[in-house]
Design an enzyme around this catalytic site. Sequence first.
Site, PDB file in Angstrom:
ATOM      1  N   CYS A 169       0.840  -1.204   0.000  1.00 22.33           N
ATOM      2  CA  CYS A 169       0.000   0.000   0.000  1.00 22.33           C
ATOM      3  C   CYS A 169       0.872   1.251   0.000  1.00 22.33           C
ATOM      4  O   CYS A 169       1.823   1.363   0.797  1.00 22.33           O
ATOM      5  CB  CYS A 169      -0.919  -0.003   1.217  1.00 22.33           C
ATOM      6  SG  CYS A 169      -1.889   1.512   1.411  1.00 22.33           S
TER       7      CYS A 169
ATOM      8  N   CYS B  42       0.052   2.942   3.864  1.00 20.91           N
ATOM      9  CA  CYS B  42       0.508   2.361   5.134  1.00 20.91           C
ATOM     10  C   CYS B  42       1.522   1.237   4.952  1.00 20.91           C
ATOM     11  O   CYS B  42       2.076   0.739   5.943  1.00 20.91           O
ATOM     12  CB  CYS B  42      -0.689   1.843   5.930  1.00 20.91           C
ATOM     13  SG  CYS B  42      -1.578   0.481   5.128  1.00 20.91           S
TER      14      CYS B  42
ATOM     15  N   CYS C 254      -6.206  -0.204   5.139  1.00 23.89           N
ATOM     16  CA  CYS C 254      -6.772   1.150   5.090  1.00 23.89           C
ATOM     17  C   CYS C 254      -7.655   1.392   3.872  1.00 23.89           C
ATOM     18  O   CYS C 254      -8.180   2.502   3.700  1.00 23.89           O
ATOM     19  CB  CYS C 254      -5.651   2.196   5.139  1.00 23.89           C
ATOM     20  SG  CYS C 254      -4.622   2.250   3.654  1.00 23.89           S
TER      21      CYS C 254
ATOM     22  N   CYS D 299       9.041 -10.084 -14.472  1.00 24.09           N
ATOM     23  CA  CYS D 299      10.153 -10.474 -15.349  1.00 24.09           C
ATOM     24  C   CYS D 299      10.354  -9.478 -16.495  1.00 24.09           C
ATOM     25  O   CYS D 299      11.496  -9.221 -16.895  1.00 24.09           O
ATOM     26  CB  CYS D 299       9.960 -11.886 -15.872  1.00 24.09           C
ATOM     27  SG  CYS D 299       8.507 -12.135 -16.927  1.00 24.09           S
TER      28      CYS D 299
ATOM     29  N   HIS E 269       8.017 -15.330 -20.743  1.00 24.34           N
ATOM     30  CA  HIS E 269       9.144 -14.975 -19.887  1.00 24.34           C
ATOM     31  C   HIS E 269      10.097 -14.126 -20.724  1.00 24.34           C
ATOM     32  O   HIS E 269      10.053 -14.153 -21.958  1.00 24.34           O
ATOM     33  CB  HIS E 269       9.850 -16.220 -19.342  1.00 24.34           C
ATOM     34  CG  HIS E 269      10.849 -15.902 -18.259  1.00 24.34           C
ATOM     35  ND1 HIS E 269      10.569 -15.046 -17.224  1.00 24.34           N
ATOM     36  CD2 HIS E 269      12.132 -16.314 -18.059  1.00 24.34           C
ATOM     37  CE1 HIS E 269      11.622 -14.954 -16.427  1.00 24.34           C
ATOM     38  NE2 HIS E 269      12.576 -15.712 -16.916  1.00 24.34           N
TER      39      HIS E 269
ATOM     40  N   ASP F  46      19.691 -14.595 -16.514  1.00 21.80           N
ATOM     41  CA  ASP F  46      18.321 -14.348 -16.061  1.00 21.80           C
ATOM     42  C   ASP F  46      18.380 -13.522 -14.784  1.00 21.80           C
ATOM     43  O   ASP F  46      18.702 -14.051 -13.707  1.00 21.80           O
ATOM     44  CB  ASP F  46      17.586 -15.661 -15.811  1.00 21.80           C
ATOM     45  CG  ASP F  46      16.082 -15.441 -15.595  1.00 21.80           C
ATOM     46  OD1 ASP F  46      15.724 -14.458 -14.924  1.00 21.80           O
ATOM     47  OD2 ASP F  46      15.283 -16.254 -16.087  1.00 21.80           O
TER      48      ASP F  46
END
Length: 759
Positions: free
Chosen positions: A239, A242, A274, A297, A324, A341
């Site tokens: 969030c 918060c 919240c 990715c 991917h 990767d």
Amino acid sequence: MVARQFIVSHKDSIFDVDYDTDDGLEVFKIQLFSLTSIPPHLQQITGEDDDQVVSDDSDLTGMSNKLKLIKINEEEKEVKLQESIAAVVAQQNEEESIRDILGGDDVSDGSDVVHVSNELKELFSSAADLMKSDEELARMLQEEEEALMLQEFAVSEQREEIGQKIRPYISQVQMYEDPVRQEAARKTVPREELEEKALVSLAKEGNFKPSKTEQDHAFLLQLLFWFKQSFRWVNEPPCDGCGNDTVAQGMDVALPSETQYGAARVEIYRCNSCSRITRFPRYNDPLKLVETRRGRCGEWANCFTLYCRAFGYESRLILDFTDHVWTECFSEFLGRWMHLDPCEGVFDRPLLYENGWNKKLNYVIAIAKDGVYDVTKRYTRKWVEVLSRRNITREPDLLATLHSMTRECRRSFTTQILSVLEDRDKIESEELERSLCSTDDSSVSLPGRQSGNKEWRIARSEIGSVDRCSLSCTSCPIRVCIDEHVTKIYNAFSPLLSRCVDHSLPKSRIVEILKIFKGILVELGNSSYKTRRTSINPFILHLLPYFEELINALSLKSEIDTDGKVDICLAADPVNTSLGLPVVLDALDDLINVLNNFDNISKVSLSWPLIKVNRIHSGSVLASGEELPSGIATSAFDGLRTSKWEEPDGARGCWIVYKLSDNQMHKLVAYDIMSANDAPERDPMDWVLEGSHDGGSSWCILDKQTSQMFKNRFERKSFKINSDTVPCNTFRFQFLAARDVQSNSRLQLGSIDLYASSD
């Protein structure tokens, strides 16, 4: 562009075939394949009149328009195969001498062992590849031919789909060439820190004078590891208000401030605490990703590829059509393209997805500033299966599409650059064909996907068949310990403590002196590794003689500057100091902990385990298994808390062997074992220590321990050898059980130190 029409005769048939010099011989052969069903690698094209064999594009441009096509027969293949096998067999006659080198006493440093081991691996790999039977080779070719024929009926009619999917990425990789974006990326990288780590990693392999090519390769790996630690994976963003967990609410239209950086999609999340709404724009501009440093990715590979280009590496963005994305860089050290990767922190393991994740690959496309390439064959050993899933377009159409895109990318290139790229393309094409027939290293276990939460990975069927969390090896190479500096540092504490006792210093004062010196070393560690220097407080100058041997062991010196101040600075190769500093800092902590167990220090106290002299060093190590790359066997002997030896299947039994160098023989009098940084359930609990005087042909028990419990992390336990042993040149730890064998399969330890008699 030069276009010609050739009349090609094959058996009783005659074909009119158009040839475009921009497409090249490879496309020409694919056209012939579509007409005759003869795979390109079995085609032999000659002139109708002079039987001159066509081997490259230049041969075609100089010939008449009448050609003959012949299918290479199995007899010719067999002769070539037998000749290759004969060459390999001749090499194998030297196998015994190579094994002697690997196991003998004349191995002096890590680079020699790695070099010989790699040669042996290449020899065995070549032999295994070439020893395939004629029947198997014929079967593979037949299966590929059948798959290509079936593809003709399975492909969709929307041939432009390939181009539509790839073209946006061509624009994206062009952003990596922007000097502004490159500079923004470089500013966020602790360049000198990564340079130091790269040089230290090479030094640990015995390479103290690396070439620029070796340094560049090592730096690239450190860049990958740094990026893995500095970039953040997003399952659901926290969030914005918060910081608590959120839950997905769907998608929203991107704001102008978001579309400015290529965010065509914006995910919406509501906070569980919240109820505040948090937006997660999927930015495509790597400049913005350098700032946000988070994503999945797509963002990871996009941003990391920019970092690679920012430091001058030839780089590609790799698009896997099964969802991917990752990176490839051309390694001058390896002489080929290398898989990286960033999400997984894994390099040079192209079979990770097929063998580790169990992905069903179809198209793997490399997009770079200089072209677009089909590199699927690098990432599979199941080409026929992959062909059956490549149903968007026919192979000739795919190749023609990629060639067209590549021509567009190279439109403004000079003739010289084009020539270099064409040579590299040809070499890579040959490499990709060879890779299909290469034998997998069955000793290396590739893990399932690690990035993303487990539920998401399971839903994508990328968890793998075995839930391993990292790369591991069950057939380890012999490695050489580069740890003489550790022994010198341990030995240097003896005169330090002797001086303290000679001056009748109380224990509290000794501990205080050690902490003062540790502070000096921490300051040195925080300074540039190339120019380490720190000034000594005049009030503690009288303490310098206590640390003379330690300063020398760290390749440091004390000197008076122009202002009359005394400084500690570099005395030799800065990499020697970089190797030794973390060892001294860990050893100081250990010594302070040991001193706290003494009521007072006297001459009687100046013995083991307070004084740790005659530590055995520079031997070769072999283990039953190891974690790659950070849990290798030599990590047990490097004197560092930050490293460890980890045996992935060692909880119920494993071993590690240490062989002395240069035909040395030592009588073992004591040893230390230190617990690792985490996971107490992996601590060794029961073990047997054995010694051998004949290099491992026969063994005698030196010590046996059961039910040992390490109460703390980095806890060092010391053991004396009570038996009257003979000098040995090889030692073996047989670890019988880890602390928890019920819920854990691994064994790990922080360090092993072996101490010899002073005789």
